[in-house]
Design an enzyme around this catalytic site. Structure first.
Site, short mmCIF file in Angstrom:
data_model
loop_
_atom_site.label_atom_id
_atom_site.label_comp_id
_atom_site.label_asym_id
_atom_site.label_seq_id
_atom_site.Cartn_x
_atom_site.Cartn_y
_atom_site.Cartn_z
N MET A 148 6.27 -6.63 1.61
CA MET A 148 5.98 -8.44 1.39
C MET A 148 6.61 -9.06 1.88
SD MET A 148 7.34 -8.75 -2.87
CE MET A 148 6.92 -10.59 -2.79
N HIS A 186 -0.09 -4.23 2.76
CA HIS A 186 1.52 -4.27 2.34
C HIS A 186 1.38 -4.53 0.54
CE1 HIS A 186 2.20 -8.34 -0.03
NE2 HIS A 186 0.97 -8.78 0.82
N CYS A 187 3.00 -3.64 0.45
CA CYS A 187 3.09 -3.78 -1.02
C CYS A 187 4.52 -4.82 -1.32
CB CYS A 187 2.78 -2.45 -2.29
SG CYS A 187 3.63 -1.43 -0.87
N ALA A 188 4.66 -4.47 -2.27
CA ALA A 188 6.05 -4.61 -2.13
C ALA A 188 6.98 -4.24 -1.41
CB ALA A 188 6.61 -4.31 -3.69
#
Length: 343
Positions: free
Chosen positions: A49, A125-127
């Protein structure tokens, strides 16, 4: 985001790096706010992120669409140009074994496809760009290239070595690949998916010490595609087809000495010393299984003779294997036969 031990172990095996080295690499990625990688031969990028704070990187890569795969709000000031123009998709899931990500694959694949056809580049995206975003990208490669999930993950790792979908997401990716045509039409019609949901529901219900809510029951009438069926020994009513059989590993597999034995082996029925046939829920069991009891007996829906039992907490088979959940028909109460369509 917490890197799960199983994910970390898998990364150690895949990369040859130690856990400390991997964690340090992840910390560096986070601290430097970088780590956007393009997946080979695609217009898809993957990241954590923090890259959203680097407008210069997004512009340099010509990112036109963004998929955010994480729970909670995304800073609107960072993605305002994407949200206002309908070029941002938010899938709210945690990196957790209880999450159902496969149900979003069709949505994310369609979103990426539309962007790519329009000449755009998509950031997923993720974290941290390790598990959730990698799962969405893997599903896209499965959909576009018709390749197994592990092959797709390896392709992504060529660009981003730290990717590692958690175990539950890998299961879902395998289900998606193995049933791709049917999943693209209607995921709810995929038996393997329904079985996956059923097992998850049972696990959660067992933790709460209550009977599960079952949303899907197998058929006991459609003979096509079944190699074996079980009939009530007393009234000959068909009780189960091979599509509902649940295999379990016995201590020593039997030797198939005949064609009948080979069929039984193939569908998981021919176990040494086993006195039970284990099954997924079947439609005629519905009145009993929906009583809310943790265990009980099963009666033939036609003659009402006892043919088996169930125990959501599990039971030990006579072969020595513990089966959870356990829905079983007693071998002494049923006969095995082949449907006419299988002859």
């Amino acid at each position: 985001m917490t890197l799960q031990p199983a994910n970390l172990k898998d990364l150690e095996l895949k990369t040859g790096a130690s856990a400390g080295e991997l964690l340090e690499k992840i910390r560096n990625l986070r601290e430097k706010n970088i780590g956007m990688d393009r997946i080979a031969d695609t217009q898809v990028y993957i990241s954590g992120m923090f890259v959203l704070r680097r407008a210069d990187l997004l512009e340099a890569a010509n990112i036109t669409h963004i998929i955010s795969v994480l729970r909670g709000r995304v800073d609107k000031t960072l993605i305002e140009q994407y949200t206002t123009s309908g070029r941002h998709l938010h899938i709210e899931v945690d990196d957790d074994d209880d999450e159902n990500l496969i149900e979003h694959f069709q949505t994310t694949n369609a979103f990426i496809d539309k962007a790519v056809r329009g000449g755009g580049n998509v950031l997923v995206h993720c974290a941290m760009g390790i598990s959730r975003s990698a799962t969405i990208c893997t599903a896209y490669l499965i959909y576009k290239k018709q390749i197994p999930s592990e092959t797709a993950i390896d392709i992504i790792r060529e660009s981003r070595p730290i990717v590692c979908p958690n175990y539950a997401f890998r299961q879902q990716l395998n289900i998606y690949y193995e049933n791709l045509d049917q999943a693209m039409r209607n995921l709810d019609d995929v038996p393997a998916y329904q079985r996956y949901l059923y097992k998850k529901e049972v696990e959660m219900s067992r933790m709460a010490h209550k009977a599960p809510t079952i949303n899907h029951y197998g058929d006991d009438e459609a003979k096509e595609g079944s190699d074996m069926e079980l009939k009530c020994r007393k009234c000959r009513r068909t009780l189960a087809l091979s599509k509902s059989f649940v295999d379990h590993q016995a201590a020593s597999p039997p030797i198939a000495s005949s064609s009948r034995d080979r069929i039984l082996n193939a569908v998981g029925l021919n176990k040494p010393n086993c006195q039970h046939h284990f099954l997924d829920p079947i439609v005629w069991m519905k009145p009993e299984l929906e009583k809310g009891e943790m265990e009980g007996k099963l009666e033939c829906p036609k003659c009402k003779s006892k043919v088996g039992s169930y125990a959501w907490q599990g039971m030990k088979c006579s072969c020595g294997v513990w089966v959870t959940p356990a829905i079983s028909l007693a071998k002494s109460r049923v006969d095995e036969s082949r449907p006419r369509s299988a002859l």
